[in-house]
Design a protein around this motif. Structure first.
Motif, PDB file in Angstrom:
ATOM      1  N   ALA A 141     -33.418  35.699  -9.917  1.00  0.00           N
ATOM      2  CA  ALA A 141     -32.116  36.283 -10.240  1.00  0.00           C
ATOM      3  C   ALA A 141     -31.408  36.681  -8.947  1.00  0.00           C
ATOM      4  N   LEU A 142     -30.134  36.383  -8.859  1.00  0.00           N
ATOM      5  CA  LEU A 142     -29.351  36.729  -7.677  1.00  0.00           C
ATOM      6  C   LEU A 142     -28.628  38.052  -7.844  1.00  0.00           C
ATOM      7  N   CYS A 143     -28.490  38.520  -9.070  1.00  0.00           N
ATOM      8  CA  CYS A 143     -27.797  39.790  -9.334  1.00  0.00           C
ATOM      9  C   CYS A 143     -28.619  40.615 -10.307  1.00  0.00           C
ATOM     10  N   GLU A 144     -29.069  41.777  -9.852  1.00  0.00           N
ATOM     11  CA  GLU A 144     -29.797  42.701 -10.716  1.00  0.00           C
ATOM     12  C   GLU A 144     -29.154  44.086 -10.721  1.00  0.00           C
ATOM     13  N   GLN A 145     -28.347  44.359  -9.704  1.00  0.00           N
ATOM     14  CA  GLN A 145     -27.727  45.677  -9.572  1.00  0.00           C
ATOM     15  C   GLN A 145     -26.441  45.543  -8.780  1.00  0.00           C
ATOM     16  N   VAL A 146     -25.418  46.321  -9.168  1.00  0.00           N
ATOM     17  CA  VAL A 146     -24.162  46.379  -8.424  1.00  0.00           C
ATOM     18  C   VAL A 146     -23.970  47.806  -7.933  1.00  0.00           C
ATOM     19  N   ALA A 147     -23.512  47.957  -6.685  1.00  0.00           N
ATOM     20  CA  ALA A 147     -23.244  49.282  -6.119  1.00  0.00           C
ATOM     21  C   ALA A 147     -21.994  49.184  -5.257  1.00  0.00           C
ATOM     22  N   LEU A 148     -21.099  50.155  -5.390  1.00  0.00           N
ATOM     23  CA  LEU A 148     -19.869  50.177  -4.613  1.00  0.00           C
ATOM     24  C   LEU A 148     -19.976  51.202  -3.495  1.00  0.00           C
ATOM     25  N   GLY A 149     -19.429  50.859  -2.330  1.00  0.00           N
ATOM     26  CA  GLY A 149     -19.433  51.783  -1.206  1.00  0.00           C
ATOM     27  C   GLY A 149     -18.931  51.112   0.044  1.00  0.00           C
ATOM     28  N   GLY A 150     -18.276  51.874   0.913  1.00  0.00           N
ATOM     29  CA  GLY A 150     -17.776  51.322   2.156  1.00  0.00           C
ATOM     30  C   GLY A 150     -16.680  50.301   1.958  1.00  0.00           C
ATOM     31  N   GLY A 151     -15.924  50.413   0.856  1.00  0.00           N
ATOM     32  CA  GLY A 151     -14.853  49.471   0.585  1.00  0.00           C
ATOM     33  C   GLY A 151     -15.316  48.107   0.138  1.00  0.00           C
ATOM     34  N   ALA A 152     -16.564  47.986  -0.287  1.00  0.00           N
ATOM     35  CA  ALA A 152     -17.112  46.692  -0.688  1.00  0.00           C
ATOM     36  C   ALA A 152     -17.865  46.817  -2.000  1.00  0.00           C
ATOM     37  N   VAL A 153     -17.999  45.676  -2.673  1.00  0.00           N
ATOM     38  CA  VAL A 153     -18.856  45.562  -3.840  1.00  0.00           C
ATOM     39  C   VAL A 153     -20.164  44.948  -3.372  1.00  0.00           C
ATOM     40  N   ASN A 154     -21.259  45.653  -3.573  1.00  0.00           N
ATOM     41  CA  ASN A 154     -22.573  45.202  -3.134  1.00  0.00           C
ATOM     42  C   ASN A 154     -23.390  44.748  -4.340  1.00  0.00           C
ATOM     43  N   VAL A 155     -23.976  43.580  -4.244  1.00  0.00           N
ATOM     44  CA  VAL A 155     -24.809  43.033  -5.306  1.00  0.00           C
ATOM     45  C   VAL A 155     -26.216  42.877  -4.759  1.00  0.00           C
ATOM     46  N   ILE A 156     -27.175  43.439  -5.471  1.00  0.00           N
ATOM     47  CA  ILE A 156     -28.551  43.454  -4.983  1.00  0.00           C
ATOM     48  C   ILE A 156     -29.453  42.765  -5.985  1.00  0.00           C
ATOM     49  N   SER A 157     -30.364  41.941  -5.477  1.00  0.00           N
ATOM     50  CA  SER A 157     -31.408  41.339  -6.289  1.00  0.00           C
ATOM     51  C   SER A 157     -32.741  41.614  -5.604  1.00  0.00           C
ATOM     52  N   LYS A 158     -33.797  41.012  -6.098  1.00  0.00           N
ATOM     53  CA  LYS A 158     -35.116  41.271  -5.531  1.00  0.00           C
ATOM     54  C   LYS A 158     -35.227  40.822  -4.081  1.00  0.00           C
ATOM     55  N   HIS A 159     -34.459  39.820  -3.705  1.00  0.00           N
ATOM     56  CA  HIS A 159     -34.641  39.240  -2.387  1.00  0.00           C
ATOM     57  C   HIS A 159     -33.373  39.167  -1.549  1.00  0.00           C
ATOM     58  N   ALA A 160     -32.242  39.573  -2.059  1.00  0.00           N
ATOM     59  CA  ALA A 160     -31.010  39.379  -1.295  1.00  0.00           C
ATOM     60  C   ALA A 160     -29.982  40.446  -1.621  1.00  0.00           C
ATOM     61  N   VAL A 161     -29.082  40.665  -0.666  1.00  0.00           N
ATOM     62  CA  VAL A 161     -27.923  41.533  -0.842  1.00  0.00           C
ATOM     63  C   VAL A 161     -26.676  40.683  -0.620  1.00  0.00           C
TER      64      VAL A 161
END
Length: 399
Positions: free
Chosen positions: A175-195
């Protein structure tokens, strides 16, 4: 793989009464999570459903029985709550009194209160965007297109590692997307192996692999990746079993370093874990673990707020053993809450005092508590358990 036994799950597990009929089943009541809003509003998920309070826990009433999965945790985005379960994704604009289905299941939602919500598709292949004002979903840029090449990153110990995120045919290894987090003026998408990160509302994504060292991987990371208002990423990571430390990244996940957030912990609380972020303020706990060959329990001992590198101890904790870091929550007005299996601790935004609210005060029914004591062998295994069933009458229960 380090597994943590959830205290609430342990309390909710089936146990056997040591009585005349030793086969009598017992299901313990339990609290799962807490959310707070201004004006003394509290929403708690329990084994008997969601309950609400408008007066800082003095009285309680049941919420609409729409959500079936009482352990599914909602994301607070602006004045709304978003919760996803197998039946779909739901939104509440009245603090959990009612829920409206807004589409199929999507996970890891986040937003900044401006009316836009980002969430991972159920299969983890894409990020989708919800316009709360229009009530519609739309697609964002393709994550695979940004992750076709292998990404090499530098770890804390200076070693390099390579993460293969996808290929030209769109096949994904995970999976490439497991969590979304906003901060620093950006949308961050986190998975098990990548941001992945986007600064244009999801039109384009840039990616970086999460570092690995030896056999260390995401299974050794507890809780979500958190992002402060400057865009610094934080995660709890255990390169060694039972050795959780907070790591931070200032370059969008390309490299990580140990974050020394607390002064030296006492010998009985060797671990430091981050549990929340509000602006530039970090909330961390000192904790210890208790392991056996089958699982490990995490026991938080104190809560701190770290601002500009200075740690302020907020309170000692006696929550018992917990299974993950979802026991902590920050309300939009700054109210802090911590959830144990049978009570919550609450510090209202306008007070320095902590309130302890018992779970049995949230229901008119009897609070059933299954207490189990492990019987360990010399090698630490737990072949059986001594069970005790205790049924406690509710104290101060409200309608």
């Amino acid at each position: 793989m380090m597994r943590i036994v959830a205290r609430a799950a342990l309390a909710a597990a089936l146990c056997t009464a040591q009585a005349a009929d030793a086969s009598t089943p017992c299901y313990s009541e339990a609290l799962h999570w807490t959310r707070t809003f201004a004006g003394g509003k509290i929403l708690v998920s329990t084994s008997f459903g969601h309950v609400l309070s408008d007066d800082n826990g003095k009285t309680w009433s049941p919420a609409a029985p729409v959500i079936k999965d009482v352990q599914a945790r909602p994301a607070r985005i602006g004045a709304d709550l978003y919760l996803s379960e197998a039946a779909g994704m739901f939104r509440s604009s009245d603090f959990g009194r009612s829920w409206r289905r807004i589409g199929p299941q999507r996970n890891g939602a986040a937003g900044d209160g401006s009316g836009l919500v980002y969430a991972c598709s159920a299969d983890g292949r894409a990020v989708e965007k919800f316009d709360a004002r229009a009530g519609t979903w739309s697609a964002t840029g393709t994550l695979e297109a940004s992750a076709r090449a292998n990404v090499t990153t530098r770890d804390v110990d200076g070693t390099s590692s390579t993460t293969e995120c996808g290929d030209l045919n769109g096949k994904q290894q995970f999976a490439l997307c497991e969590q979304v987090a906003l901060g620093g003026g950006a949308v961050n998408v986190i998975s098990k192996h990548a941001v992945f990160q986007s600064t244009d509302g999801g039109k384009q994504w840039s990616g970086a692999g999460l570092p690995r060292a030896g056999n260390e991987d995401w299974r050794n990371v507890a809780g979500p990746v958190l992002v402060d208002s400057d865009g610094v990423l934080y995660r709890n990571r255990a390169p060694l079993q039972d050795d959780y430390r907070v790591h931070l990244s200032r370059d969008r996940g390309q490299s990580w370093q140990v974050a020394d957030l607390l002064p030296a912990n006492p010998a009985d609380a060797p671990l430091t874990l981050i549990v929340g972020v509000e602006g530039r303020a970090l909330y961390v706990v000192s904790a210890r673990v208790k392991a056996n060959p089958h699982a490990t329990g995490l026991r938080p001992l104190a809560l701190y707020r770290v601002t500009e590198g200075k740690a302020e101890k907020l309170t000692d904790l006696a929550l018992g053993w917990v299974g993950d870091l979802g026991f902590f929550s920050i309300g939009p007005d700054g109210t802090l809450s911590l959830t144990a299996y049978d009570h919550i601790l609450l510090r209202p935004a306008d007070s320095e005092q902590w309130l302890k609210i018992e779970g049995r005060a949230m229901t008119q029914k009897s609070w059933i508590n299954c207490i189990s004591t492990p019987r360990s062998t010399s090698d630490g295994a737990v072949p059986g358990r001594d069970k005790l069933v205790a049924q406690l009458e509710p104290a101060g229960a409200q309608p």
